[in-house]
Design an enzyme around this catalytic site. Structure first.
Site, short mmCIF file in Angstrom:
data_model
loop_
_atom_site.label_atom_id
_atom_site.label_comp_id
_atom_site.label_asym_id
_atom_site.label_seq_id
_atom_site.Cartn_x
_atom_site.Cartn_y
_atom_site.Cartn_z
N TYR A 170 -72.35 37.91 52.36
CA TYR A 170 -72.54 38.04 53.80
C TYR A 170 -71.40 38.88 54.37
O TYR A 170 -70.28 38.82 53.87
CB TYR A 170 -72.56 36.65 54.46
CG TYR A 170 -72.82 36.73 55.94
CD1 TYR A 170 -74.06 37.18 56.42
CD2 TYR A 170 -71.84 36.42 56.88
CE1 TYR A 170 -74.31 37.30 57.78
CE2 TYR A 170 -72.08 36.53 58.24
CZ TYR A 170 -73.32 36.97 58.68
OH TYR A 170 -73.55 37.10 60.03
N ASP B 258 -74.02 20.90 36.07
CA ASP B 258 -73.04 21.77 36.72
C ASP B 258 -73.09 23.19 36.14
O ASP B 258 -72.69 23.41 34.99
CB ASP B 258 -71.65 21.14 36.53
CG ASP B 258 -70.57 21.96 37.20
OD1 ASP B 258 -70.88 22.99 37.82
OD2 ASP B 258 -69.39 21.54 37.11
N GLY C 80 -78.59 28.03 40.78
CA GLY C 80 -78.52 27.54 42.18
C GLY C 80 -79.89 27.62 42.81
O GLY C 80 -80.08 28.19 43.88
N ALA C 81 -80.88 27.03 42.10
CA ALA C 81 -82.30 27.30 42.42
C ALA C 81 -82.95 26.27 43.34
O ALA C 81 -84.13 26.38 43.61
CB ALA C 81 -83.10 27.34 41.11
N TYR D 259 -65.11 34.86 58.40
CA TYR D 259 -65.94 35.14 57.23
C TYR D 259 -65.41 36.34 56.43
O TYR D 259 -64.70 36.18 55.46
CB TYR D 259 -67.43 35.29 57.61
CG TYR D 259 -68.28 34.99 56.38
CD1 TYR D 259 -68.86 33.75 56.19
CD2 TYR D 259 -68.39 35.93 55.35
CE1 TYR D 259 -69.55 33.44 55.02
CE2 TYR D 259 -69.08 35.64 54.19
CZ TYR D 259 -69.66 34.40 54.03
OH TYR D 259 -70.33 34.12 52.87
N VAL E 278 -79.52 29.25 58.63
CA VAL E 278 -79.10 27.85 58.53
C VAL E 278 -79.40 27.35 57.12
O VAL E 278 -80.55 27.29 56.71
CB VAL E 278 -79.88 26.97 59.53
CG1 VAL E 278 -79.35 25.54 59.49
CG2 VAL E 278 -79.82 27.55 60.92
N THR E 279 -78.35 27.06 56.38
CA THR E 279 -78.53 26.38 55.09
C THR E 279 -77.45 25.30 55.05
O THR E 279 -76.59 25.23 55.94
CB THR E 279 -78.31 27.32 53.88
OG1 THR E 279 -76.96 27.78 53.91
CG2 THR E 279 -79.27 28.49 53.87
P1 NAD Z 1 -77.47 26.45 49.75
O1 NAD Z 1 -76.43 25.39 49.99
O2 NAD Z 1 -78.74 26.36 50.48
O3 NAD Z 1 -77.81 26.56 48.19
C1 NAD Z 1 -76.82 26.53 47.20
C2 NAD Z 1 -77.45 26.12 45.90
O4 NAD Z 1 -76.43 26.05 44.89
C3 NAD Z 1 -78.09 24.73 45.95
O5 NAD Z 1 -79.32 24.76 45.27
C4 NAD Z 1 -77.07 23.85 45.23
O6 NAD Z 1 -77.63 22.69 44.64
C5 NAD Z 1 -76.60 24.84 44.17
N1 NAD Z 1 -75.35 24.44 43.54
C6 NAD Z 1 -74.15 24.21 44.13
N2 NAD Z 1 -73.22 23.89 43.21
C7 NAD Z 1 -73.86 23.92 42.01
C8 NAD Z 1 -73.43 23.70 40.68
N3 NAD Z 1 -72.16 23.38 40.39
N4 NAD Z 1 -74.34 23.81 39.68
C9 NAD Z 1 -75.64 24.14 39.94
N5 NAD Z 1 -76.09 24.38 41.20
C10 NAD Z 1 -75.20 24.27 42.21
O7 NAD Z 1 -76.71 27.80 50.03
P2 NAD Z 1 -77.22 29.28 50.43
O8 NAD Z 1 -76.84 29.49 51.84
O9 NAD Z 1 -78.58 29.54 49.97
O10 NAD Z 1 -76.19 30.14 49.57
C11 NAD Z 1 -76.52 30.83 48.38
C12 NAD Z 1 -75.75 32.13 48.33
O11 NAD Z 1 -76.16 32.94 49.44
C13 NAD Z 1 -74.22 31.93 48.48
O12 NAD Z 1 -73.57 32.88 47.67
C14 NAD Z 1 -74.00 32.27 49.95
O13 NAD Z 1 -72.69 32.69 50.21
C15 NAD Z 1 -75.02 33.39 50.13
N6 NAD Z 1 -75.37 33.72 51.52
C16 NAD Z 1 -75.72 32.74 52.41
C17 NAD Z 1 -76.01 33.11 53.73
C18 NAD Z 1 -76.37 32.08 54.77
O14 NAD Z 1 -76.31 32.39 55.95
N7 NAD Z 1 -76.78 30.90 54.38
C19 NAD Z 1 -76.00 34.46 54.12
C20 NAD Z 1 -75.69 35.42 53.17
C21 NAD Z 1 -75.37 35.05 51.87
#
Ligand code: NAD
Length: 392
Positions: free
Chosen positions: A223, A110, A47-48, A233, A270-271
């Site tokens: 989170y 995937d 998920g990079a 949440y 925000v993502t």
């Molecule tokens: P994001 O949407 O910015 O990034 C998610 C990444 O996963 C993307 O690069 C996407 O392309 C990749 N991805 C999704 N499905 C995929 C698949 N099937 N195969 C390969 N790659 C795939 O999301 P984020 O907010 O950075 O979330 C990442 C983690 O951090 C999650 O577990 C989320 O719950 C956690 N998190 C987010 C927050 C927040 O506020 N954004 C806070 C705490 C924890």
């Protein structure tokens, strides 16, 4: 092409290659100036391409000098159609990393599938034998398991209906929203997608192939947040998945010898994923306002650099009594939350600008897709068919 944003609900369907490159560069520069970390050297990031995963990859590469393999699920653009932001981010990251002499390769597919796991493991074996860190940062709406079943995650409560304030960040309209409870089936599916099952499959597959070092660390992200977001949440369907993720960390550590698994509880930011959760965008806008005023604000890169530099690789791993890494420590400070609660109780459309950082929220949102970056000419033609070097 000349690329302009096209926003549809919680997503922008276009992305700007130059803007994405600029924003990746800013993250690279942040880590370069923050200093070296004595950390891992061969890192797999699942998920990079966006958000916390991209920031983890940049922190590992530029903080620790690590070789990185990134797993992404993104679309390349053509001359007439922009690719996804994650594609452009990865293209830019690889360009910078290669120019700076850092190994960086990417597998696009995937991450839930066994084909991608096999491909990544073959690449690890061929190029560096074993990894010493695995970051699991998937945020996905659905997962297809090996038997072909498709599970979709939902953002619902697990008790009764929950009503609270929400915002349409585009129009600034504050209204009430009622979130309905998830069915048992929906909770089960959400745990399948966002829980720890696939994380454990990855680590198990790496171990079985002898592609993970003894003493390796793996980390996934979670989170918790304050009480006002708990019904949607922590106590909601996504919270059940996160509880499963935390239990999986313990299971991985116990059952896969030589690997220690952690869950890092990160700050609300925000993502692409967080913008889809009801109630949360209004909370984040208020939180940004409070944390910026208190000089405590961090974005993904500041959080991930701090994870490597302070929590994971400096004088032992820092966890709370439940074994969780707490990068939400500043967000959850009593003085921060007291101010957020005060603003939350008072906020309405007329005082929105005063109590919430809507502009900051919107800027972070549009920047996910490479728009509104400094010094990028958005009226100029740009090459939307950019390739990722390691995939060419
Ligand atoms: P994001 O949407 O910015 O990034 C998610 C990444 O996963 C993307 O690069 C996407 O392309 C990749 N991805 C999704 N499905 C995929 C698949 N099937 N195969 C390969 N790659 C795939 O999301 P984020 O907010 O950075 O979330 C990442 C983690 O951090 C999650 O577990 C989320 O719950 C956690 N998190 C987010 C927050 C927040 O506020 N954004 C806070 C705490 C924890």
């Amino acid at each position: 092409m000349i690329v302009k944003p096209k926003i549809r609900g919680f997503i922008c369907t276009t992305a700007h290659p130059d803007g994405c490159r600029k924003i990746v560069k800013e993250q690279v520069d942040y880590v370069k100036k923050s200093g070296k970390v004595n950390g891992p050297k061969k890192v797999l990031v699942i998920g990079a391409s966006m958000g916390y995963g991209l920031a983890s990859r940049i922190s590992a590469a530029y903080g620790c000098g690590a070789a990185t393999i990134g797993v992404i699920f993104d679309k390349q653009g053509s001359e007439t159609k922009p690719g996804s932001a994650g594609w452009y981010n990865t293209a830019a990251f690889e360009q910078y990393a290669h120019a700076d002499g850092l190994y960086a390769k990417t597998v696009n597919g995937d991450a839930f599938s066994s084909q991608v796991k096999d491909e990544v493991i073959a690449l690890i074996k061929k190029d560096f034998g074993k990894v010493d860190m695995v970051v699991y940062s998937l945020a996905a709406p659905r997962r297809t398991t090996s038997d072909g079943t498709v599970y979709s995650s939902v953002l619902k409560t697990t008790g009764g209906d929950f009503t609270n304030k929400t915002i349409d960040v585009k129009t600034g309209a504050v209204s009430e929203v009622t979130i309905t409870p998830a069915t048992e089936q929906e909770i089960f599916a959400t745990v399948k997608v966002m829980g720890g099952e696939d994380w454990k499959e990855w680590i198990g597959a790496l171990k079985a192939a002898d592609a993970i070092e003894d003493g390796a660390v793996t980390v996934a992200y979670s989170y918790i947040g304050p009480e006002l977001t708990h019904p949607i949440y922590k106590d909601g369907s996504i919270g059940r998945a996160k509880a499963h993720l935390a239990a999986t960390a313990k299971e991985i550590t116990k059952s896969i010898s030589g690997v220690t698994a952690y869950v890092s509880v990160n700050k609300a930011l925000v993502t692409q994923s967080s913008s889809a959760i009801p109630i949360v965008p209004l909370y984040i806008s208020i939180l940004y306002k409070v944390m910026k005023e208190m000089n405590l604000h961090e974005g993904c890169i500041e959080q991930m650099y701090r994870l490597f530099a302070e929590k994971l690789y400096k004088d032992g791993v820092k966890t709370d009594s439940e074994g969780l890494i707490r990068l939400d420590d500043w967000e959850m400070r009593d003085d921060v939350q007291a101010k957020v609660t005060e603003a939350w109780n008072k906020i309405n459309e007329s005082n929105l600008g005063e109590l919430a950082d809507i502009d900051g929220y919107n800027k972070d949102f549009i920047q996910i897709f490479g728009f509104e970056a400094d010094d990028v000419d958005y009226d100029a033609e740009t090459d939307t068919a950019v390739g990722i070097e390691s995939l060419e």
